[in-house]
Design a protein around this motif. Structure first.
Motif, short mmCIF file in Angstrom:
data_model
loop_
_atom_site.label_atom_id
_atom_site.label_comp_id
_atom_site.label_asym_id
_atom_site.label_seq_id
_atom_site.Cartn_x
_atom_site.Cartn_y
_atom_site.Cartn_z
N LEU A 145 0.82 -1.21 0.00
CA LEU A 145 0.00 0.00 0.00
C LEU A 145 0.86 1.26 0.00
N SER A 146 1.92 1.26 0.80
CA SER A 146 2.83 2.42 0.83
C SER A 146 3.51 2.59 -0.52
N LEU A 147 3.93 1.50 -1.10
CA LEU A 147 4.58 1.54 -2.41
C LEU A 147 3.65 2.12 -3.46
N ALA A 148 2.39 1.68 -3.47
CA ALA A 148 1.43 2.18 -4.45
C ALA A 148 1.17 3.67 -4.26
N ALA A 149 0.99 4.10 -3.03
CA ALA A 149 0.69 5.51 -2.76
C ALA A 149 1.86 6.43 -3.10
N VAL A 150 3.05 6.06 -2.68
CA VAL A 150 4.23 6.90 -2.93
C VAL A 150 4.58 6.88 -4.42
N ALA A 151 4.48 5.73 -5.06
CA ALA A 151 4.78 5.65 -6.49
C ALA A 151 3.80 6.47 -7.31
N TYR A 152 2.52 6.44 -6.95
CA TYR A 152 1.52 7.25 -7.65
C TYR A 152 1.85 8.73 -7.54
N SER A 153 2.17 9.18 -6.34
CA SER A 153 2.50 10.58 -6.12
C SER A 153 3.77 10.96 -6.88
N MET A 154 4.74 10.06 -6.89
CA MET A 154 6.00 10.33 -7.58
C MET A 154 5.79 10.42 -9.09
N LEU A 155 5.08 9.46 -9.66
CA LEU A 155 4.93 9.39 -11.12
C LEU A 155 4.00 10.45 -11.69
N THR A 156 2.96 10.83 -10.94
CA THR A 156 2.00 11.81 -11.45
C THR A 156 2.29 13.23 -10.99
N GLY A 157 3.04 13.36 -9.88
CA GLY A 157 3.29 14.68 -9.32
C GLY A 157 2.11 15.21 -8.53
N GLU A 158 1.07 14.41 -8.37
CA GLU A 158 -0.12 14.83 -7.65
C GLU A 158 0.00 14.50 -6.16
N GLY A 159 -0.42 15.42 -5.34
CA GLY A 159 -0.52 15.19 -3.90
C GLY A 159 0.81 14.97 -3.19
N GLN A 160 1.88 15.49 -3.74
CA GLN A 160 3.18 15.27 -3.10
C GLN A 160 3.25 15.92 -1.72
N LEU A 161 2.63 17.08 -1.57
CA LEU A 161 2.62 17.73 -0.26
C LEU A 161 2.00 16.81 0.79
N TYR A 162 0.88 16.22 0.47
CA TYR A 162 0.18 15.36 1.42
C TYR A 162 0.95 14.06 1.65
N THR A 163 1.62 13.58 0.63
CA THR A 163 2.46 12.38 0.80
C THR A 163 3.60 12.68 1.76
N PHE A 164 4.23 13.84 1.62
CA PHE A 164 5.30 14.22 2.54
C PHE A 164 4.76 14.40 3.96
N MET A 165 3.55 14.92 4.09
CA MET A 165 2.95 15.07 5.42
C MET A 165 2.79 13.70 6.09
#
Length: 180
Positions: A145-165
Motif C-alpha cells: 500500500l505504501s509503495l502504491a501511494a508513494v509511487a503514484y504521487s512520484m509518477l504523477t506529481g499529484e498530492g506530493q505535499l500530502y504524501t510528505f505530510m
C-alpha cells in the motif's frame, strides 16, 4: 577550446537525459535500491567489528538487524526531506507559485519519493524472501500500500505535499527499531 566542445555535449547529456523529468523517477528508484544494499552491507561490516555479540547471533537475527538498519536509514532520510518540503521549502508556499498546491512538484521532491519507492521495493523483496521471519502478511500489505501511494504521487506529481505530510510519521521508525 577543445575542452569546451566536449563540455557542452556532456552538459546536454546530463541535463537532457540523466536529469530529465522522465528519467528522475527511475533513476531515483535505482538509487534507493542501491542505497539499501549499501546500508545493509555497511551494517554487517560495522556490526561485526563494533558489536561483540553480533557474530554470535543466528543468521536470521543478523539479517533482521541489518534490515532494521535499512529501515532506520530510510526513515531518517525521508523524515528530513519531508520536514524540509512541508515546512521550509517554497514549493508549497501560497505566494510562491501559481496553481493548485496538490499539483506542485519539483525534481528534488520527485527524487526523494523515488528513493522511498526504491526502499519499499528492496524491503518488500527482503520480507518476501525471508517470509515470515522478517514480518508477516501485515508487513507485506503495509509495504504494498505504501509503495502504491508513494509511487503514484512520484509518477504523477499529484498530492506530493500530502504524501510528505504522511511520511513525516516515519520519524517513529528509529525508536521502534532501537527497541528491537
Amino acid at each position: 577550446m577543445g575542452i569546451k566542445s566536449y563540455q557542452n555535449p556532456a552538459e546536454l547529456l546530463v541535463k537532457e537525459y540523466l536529469l530529465a523529468d522522465s528519467f528522475i523517477p527511475y533513476t531515483s528508484i535505482i538509487c534507493g535500491i542501491c542505497a539499501c544494499k549499501m546500508v545493509y552491507d555497511l551494517t554487517q561490516l560495522f556490526s561485526s567489528v563494533y558489536f561483540k555479540s553480533y557474530p554470535s547471533l543466528p543468521k536470521i537475527q543478523r539479517t533482521e538487524w541489518s534490515n532494521r538498519s535499512i529501515s532506520t536509514f530510510h526513515a531518517m532520510f525521508i523524515t528530513a526531506m519531508s520536514l524540509y518540503f512541508v515546512f521550509w521549502s517554497n514549493l508549497y508556499s501560497d505566494n510562491q507559485y501559481a496553481g493548485m498546491v496538490t499539483f506542485r512538484s519539483s525534481a528534488l521532491s520527485t527524487f526523494s519519493l523515488g528513493a522511498s519507492v526504491g526502499y519499499f521495493l528492496a524491503d518488500l523483496g527482503m520480507i518476501i524472501w525471508f517470509y515470515p521471519s522478517l514480518g508477516g502478511m501485515e508487513y507485506v500489505l503495509h509495504h504494498l500500500l505504501s509503495l502504491a501511494a508513494v509511487a503514484y504521487s512520484m509518477l504523477t506529481g499529484e498530492g506530493q505535499l500530502y504524501t510528505f505530510m504522511v511520511l513525516i510519521s516515519e520519524t517513529t521508525t528509529p525508536g521502534i527499531n532501537l527497541r528491537w
